[in-house]
Design a protein around this motif. Structure first.
Motif, PDB file in Angstrom:
ATOM      1  N   ALA A 196     -29.455  49.207 -54.884  1.00 19.90           N
ATOM      2  CA  ALA A 196     -29.434  49.292 -56.351  1.00 19.90           C
ATOM      3  C   ALA A 196     -29.015  50.681 -56.817  1.00 19.90           C
ATOM      4  O   ALA A 196     -28.261  50.823 -57.792  1.00 19.90           O
ATOM      5  CB  ALA A 196     -30.814  48.938 -56.906  1.00 19.90           C
ATOM      6  N   LEU A 197     -29.465  51.724 -56.117  1.00 18.92           N
ATOM      7  CA  LEU A 197     -29.096  53.091 -56.481  1.00 18.92           C
ATOM      8  C   LEU A 197     -27.603  53.338 -56.275  1.00 18.92           C
ATOM      9  O   LEU A 197     -26.950  53.979 -57.113  1.00 18.92           O
ATOM     10  CB  LEU A 197     -29.918  54.087 -55.664  1.00 18.92           C
TER      11      LEU A 197
ATOM     12  N   SER B  98     -25.675  51.525 -58.993  1.00 19.67           N
ATOM     13  CA  SER B  98     -25.876  52.198 -60.276  1.00 19.67           C
ATOM     14  C   SER B  98     -25.062  53.476 -60.369  1.00 19.67           C
ATOM     15  O   SER B  98     -24.462  53.769 -61.413  1.00 19.67           O
ATOM     16  CB  SER B  98     -27.363  52.513 -60.471  1.00 19.67           C
TER      17      SER B  98
ATOM     18  N   CYS C  82     -28.481  49.711 -65.788  1.00 17.70           N
ATOM     19  CA  CYS C  82     -28.516  50.050 -64.357  1.00 17.70           C
ATOM     20  C   CYS C  82     -29.901  50.538 -63.939  1.00 17.70           C
ATOM     21  O   CYS C  82     -30.400  50.205 -62.858  1.00 17.70           O
ATOM     22  CB  CYS C  82     -27.464  51.106 -64.050  1.00 17.70           C
ATOM     23  N   LEU C  83     -30.541  51.335 -64.804  1.00 20.79           N
ATOM     24  CA  LEU C  83     -31.877  51.824 -64.495  1.00 20.79           C
ATOM     25  C   LEU C  83     -32.879  50.673 -64.436  1.00 20.79           C
ATOM     26  O   LEU C  83     -33.766  50.651 -63.568  1.00 20.79           O
ATOM     27  CB  LEU C  83     -32.308  52.848 -65.548  1.00 20.79           C
TER      28      LEU C  83
ATOM     29  N   THR D 221     -22.177  53.795 -63.288  1.00 19.87           N
ATOM     30  CA  THR D 221     -22.310  54.822 -64.330  1.00 19.87           C
ATOM     31  C   THR D 221     -21.205  55.874 -64.241  1.00 19.87           C
ATOM     32  O   THR D 221     -20.770  56.404 -65.263  1.00 19.87           O
ATOM     33  CB  THR D 221     -23.686  55.499 -64.260  1.00 19.87           C
TER      34      THR D 221
ATOM     35  N   ILE E 295     -33.378  58.590 -57.890  1.00 19.44           N
ATOM     36  CA  ILE E 295     -32.937  58.052 -59.187  1.00 19.44           C
ATOM     37  C   ILE E 295     -32.250  59.147 -60.006  1.00 19.44           C
ATOM     38  O   ILE E 295     -31.213  58.916 -60.644  1.00 19.44           O
ATOM     39  CB  ILE E 295     -34.143  57.463 -59.954  1.00 19.44           C
TER      40      ILE E 295
ATOM     41  N   GLY F  65     -26.205  52.883 -68.701  1.00 23.26           N
ATOM     42  CA  GLY F  65     -27.206  53.556 -67.877  1.00 23.26           C
ATOM     43  C   GLY F  65     -28.570  52.878 -67.937  1.00 23.26           C
ATOM     44  O   GLY F  65     -29.249  52.741 -66.912  1.00 23.26           O
TER      45      GLY F  65
ATOM     46  N   PHE G  87     -28.234  58.907 -61.190  1.00 24.20           N
ATOM     47  CA  PHE G  87     -27.836  58.863 -62.599  1.00 24.20           C
ATOM     48  C   PHE G  87     -27.423  60.227 -63.143  1.00 24.20           C
ATOM     49  O   PHE G  87     -26.774  60.306 -64.187  1.00 24.20           O
ATOM     50  CB  PHE G  87     -28.992  58.306 -63.437  1.00 24.20           C
TER      51      PHE G  87
ATOM     52  N   THR H  84     -32.472  48.918 -61.160  1.00 20.09           N
ATOM     53  CA  THR H  84     -33.032  49.735 -60.079  1.00 20.09           C
ATOM     54  C   THR H  84     -34.549  49.655 -60.049  1.00 20.09           C
ATOM     55  O   THR H  84     -35.164  49.502 -58.991  1.00 20.09           O
ATOM     56  CB  THR H  84     -32.584  51.202 -60.242  1.00 20.09           C
TER      57      THR H  84
END
Length: 540
Positions: free
Chosen positions: A474-475, A478, A508-509, A482, A342, A505, A346, A512
């Motif tokens: 998902a990662l 994201s 998206c987090l 971002t 994660i 962000g 990000f 995730t």
């Protein structure tokens, strides 16, 4: 020793509390650094955070790390009298290291200009003395850690850090021209209070009803002092030789842990000002590693040491204990690897914004954002290495530890060479890339050991390194969204655009984390069962 589940419960409680403690530490130092950046020169920060702190950490690490690992290793025949004697050896060893390294820091290394940064000699003396003061608490720390005294560690370190930060801010506001004298005084104040807290706690605890209820092995404060006897050896020589093996290893591990600071200090590849900027970015990048991964590593080393018999194969361990250890290792690997992924996903899009908010243009321009982005990858490797090595070192036999010293020697030499040449080529970013390379080698060695350790058994804890496809997807999404958001919304635009970038962000987090909760059921159960307070466990 209690059942594996009892030990696990106490260990996760220790890890959770230590994480909260580290959050407090990092937030305080985070704010302190942001504050002092506006009152103290970056050269002074470089001297304190790199040069003098390296002296302190080197003395403390070399004097106590080996004794800690040896004394916390589980053994049915462990004698607490011998253990206390062994821990007290850290004090004279620390005095010796402080004297030798203090002379090197004053006579061999480049000394900063007295007009620009005065009181350097006082700083060296103060940081050396503070290391010895902290080592005097070692017998108390080892007993507290072995018996999982969570509250003591939290209260002692919290009070010491809060006092140091408060006094530093006050002195910087009133007498900023004191420079190194401020940081020297507060460092000695910090270690003095830390040691005093441990002494006062045990003075109150020993002889109490709680001590009798826990069957604590010591009865009075005199039992913490060395006691000579003609009828038995002063130390357990088996334990002492194990400590010697760990000492040889700790010397090499310290080079790997603080390698970039040794290169900066001894080879002068960066100016004091550049060292200060690098250290600020390094501290910012290591926030998660320090307040999540380090407590997990320290606490679960105690867990694995208590549950597993050192040097025995899987077949020779108790079935209940090896099963519990395998499940815990798998869940820990899953937890730290997901946190690390994660951060990588990000970190790319939010590094420049974080540096701009924290330190202004001085940090967000130039190599700062690139350095922080590379550090995000390093954090992932730190996470995995911390868990794999804490299991490896807790289960290795003395012979395995001795053999690993040669591996560490090779890694240390490789790292120092890489750090020097890559820094000359790429600047401070070279430090991070050299760290990533060596951390990858250490992880590879630990994974090979764990794979061999569980060979022929039904346990496969290394599967914890593989996230579910839903989380990986998902990662990836994201990271792409971002990065696109940063290009159009940050960071040369106004604050409204920056807030929009932050909002992207958060969304998206959230996606995730939702994918993680829905697809990683085993991990969620592990967190609920062992890391959440009982009141929250019932609600969950």
């Amino acid at each position: 020793m209690g059942s594996p589940q009892d030990v696990l419960s106490d260990t996760t409680k220790l890890a959770s509390s230590t994480m909260l403690l580290q959050v407090l530490f990092r937030l305080l130092t985070f704010g302190l650094n942001a504050f002092t950046l506006r009152y103290v020169s970056k050269e002074t920060i470089g001297i304190v955070n790199v040069r003098l702190t390296l002296l302190y950490t080197t003395v403390v690490f070399l004097a106590r790390e080996a004794f800690r690992r040896a004394c916390l290793s589980h053994s049915a025949q462990q004698s607490w009298r011998h253990t206390i004697h062994l821990t007290w050896l850290a004090v004279p060893l620390g005095i010796g290291w402080a004297g030798i390294l203090g002379w090197i820091w004053l006579r061999v290394l480049e000394v900063p200009d007295r007009e620009e940064i005065p009181h350097y000699g006082t700083g060296v003396l103060a940081f050396g003395v503070s290391a010895v003061l902290e080592l005097m608490a070692e017998p108390f720390w080892v007993l507290a850690q072995a018996h999982l005294f969570v509250r003591l560690k939290v209260i002692a370190e919290s009070l010491a850090v809060i006092l140091r930060c408060s006094v530093t801010v006050l002195l910087v506001l009133v007498w900023p021209h004191w420079g190194l004298l401020i940081f020297s005084f507060t460092q000695v104040l910090y270690t003095s209070l830390l040691t005093l807290c441990y002494v006062l706690y045990f003075a109150q605890f020993l002889g109490s009803t709680e001590a009798e209820k826990k069957s604590f092995p010591l009865r009075s404060m005199k039992d913490f002092l060395p006691q000579y006897s003609a009828s038995q050896d002063f130390v357990d020589w088996k334990q002492a030789w194990l400590a010697w093996s760990f000492f040889k290893q700790s010397f090499l591990k310290q080079i790997l842990t603080e390698g970039e600071r040794y290169v900066m200090t001894f080879l002068s590849v960066l100016s004091f000002g550049d060292q200060g900027v690098y250290d600020i970015v390094n501290n910012l990048g290591s926030l998660v590693a320090r307040f999540i991964f380090l407590p997990i590593e320290e606490s679960f080393y105690v867990y694995f040491s208590k549950v597993l018999e050192r040097g025995k194969t899987v077949r020779n361990q108790r079935k209940e204990e090896i099963s519990s250890a395998s499940e815990v290792l798998e869940s820990l690997l899953k937890l730290v690897s997901l946190i690390g992924l994660i951060i990588v996903a990000f970190g790319y899009a939010y590094s420049q914004l974080a540096l701009d908010v924290y330190g202004g243009e001085m940090l967000s321009s130039g190599s700062g954002p690139v350095l922080l982005r590379c550090y995000c990858v390093y954090v992932l490797l730190l996470a995995v290495n911390g868990v794999t090595e804490c299991f490896t070192f807790a289960s290795m036999s003395k012979e395995d530890v001795d053999r690993y010293n040669y591996v560490m020697l090779g890694l240390s030499l490789t790292f120092l060479c890489l750090s020097y040449y890559m820094t000359l080529w790429l600047g401070s970013v070279g430090f991070i890339l050299a760290n990533c390379f060596n951390m990858g080698l250490r992880i590879g060695h630990s994974l090979l050991y764990i794979s061999r350790y569980y060979r022929g058994s039904p346990y496969r804890p290394l599967t914890g390194l593989l996230p579910s496809p839903a989380v990986i997807g998902a990662l990836c999404v994201s990271a792409a969204v971002t990065a696109y958001s940063e290009k159009f919304l940050c960071c040369d635009s106004g604050w409204s655009y920056r807030l929009a970038h932050v909002l992207v962000g958060f969304v998206c987090l959230a996606v995730t984390l939702a994918a993680l909760v829905l697809s990683e059921n085993k991990l969620i159960h592990f967190i609920r069962s062992h890391f959440l307070p009982k009141s929250l466990q019932k609600k969950a």
